[in-house]
Design a protein around this motif. Sequence first.
Motif, PDB file in Angstrom:
ATOM      1  N   ALA A   6       0.849  -1.199   0.000  1.00 12.22           N
ATOM      2  CA  ALA A   6       0.000   0.000   0.000  1.00 12.22           C
ATOM      3  C   ALA A   6       0.879   1.242   0.000  1.00 12.22           C
ATOM      4  CB  ALA A   6      -0.909   0.009   1.223  1.00 12.22           C
ATOM      5  N   ALA A  53       0.509   5.767  -0.058  1.00  9.85           N
ATOM      6  CA  ALA A  53      -0.272   7.000  -0.092  1.00  9.85           C
ATOM      7  C   ALA A  53       0.683   8.142  -0.385  1.00  9.85           C
ATOM      8  CB  ALA A  53      -0.983   7.231   1.228  1.00  9.85           C
ATOM      9  N   ILE A  76      -4.413   7.202  -2.754  1.00 11.01           N
ATOM     10  CA  ILE A  76      -4.183   5.831  -2.293  1.00 11.01           C
ATOM     11  C   ILE A  76      -3.857   4.932  -3.485  1.00 11.01           C
ATOM     12  CG2 ILE A  76      -5.192   3.844  -1.119  1.00 11.01           C
ATOM     13  CD1 ILE A  76      -7.021   5.777   0.372  1.00 11.01           C
ATOM     14  N   TYR A  85      -6.327   3.026  -5.930  1.00 16.66           N
ATOM     15  CA  TYR A  85      -7.286   2.146  -5.253  1.00 16.66           C
ATOM     16  C   TYR A  85      -8.689   2.643  -5.592  1.00 16.66           C
ATOM     17  CZ  TYR A  85      -9.436  -0.487  -1.437  1.00 16.66           C
ATOM     18  OH  TYR A  85     -10.215  -1.351  -0.691  1.00 16.66           O
ATOM     19  N   PHE A 131      -6.520   7.064   5.512  1.00 15.65           N
ATOM     20  CA  PHE A 131      -5.791   6.135   4.645  1.00 15.65           C
ATOM     21  C   PHE A 131      -5.549   4.812   5.371  1.00 15.65           C
ATOM     22  CE2 PHE A 131      -1.373   4.566   3.925  1.00 15.65           C
ATOM     23  CZ  PHE A 131      -1.622   3.855   2.766  1.00 15.65           C
TER      24      PHE A 131
END
Length: 115
Positions: free
Chosen positions: A64, A66, A77, A89, A101
Motif C-alpha cells: 500500500a 499513499a 491511495i 485504489y 488512509f
Amino acid sequence: MAFSEFELKKIEKALTKFLKIRRPPPEIRSQVDLGYRLSGQSLELFEIRPQWDDPSIIREHPFAKATYVSTQKHWKIFWLRADLKWHGYQPVLTVLTIEKFLEVVNTDEHGCFFG
C-alpha cells in the motif's frame, strides 16, 4: 516539499496505532512483520519476510502507498497489483487524512492490500 516536524509526528503517531493493530504477535515477527517507509510526500507500507530459500536474506514486499498532494490537500491511495505497478485504489482514490488512509488499508474491503 518535505513534511514539517509536526506533520511527521502526527504521521508517526497514526502509524504506531495502525501497526499496534495489524502487526503479528512478537513470537512470529522474525517470520513475518509489517513496516513503513516515508519518502518525500509518499508513505509506503510493506511486509517483511525472510526469503523462502535463504532465510538470511530479508525481503520487503510493498502492498500500500499513499502520496500527499499538497496543492489539493489530500492523500492519493495506491495498491501494488500483480504487474508490480502501483494503481489507484478504485473504491477510495483519495482521503483527507493519514488516519483515513490507514483505516481504508486496515478495512481492506476488496482484499487488495492483505489478500
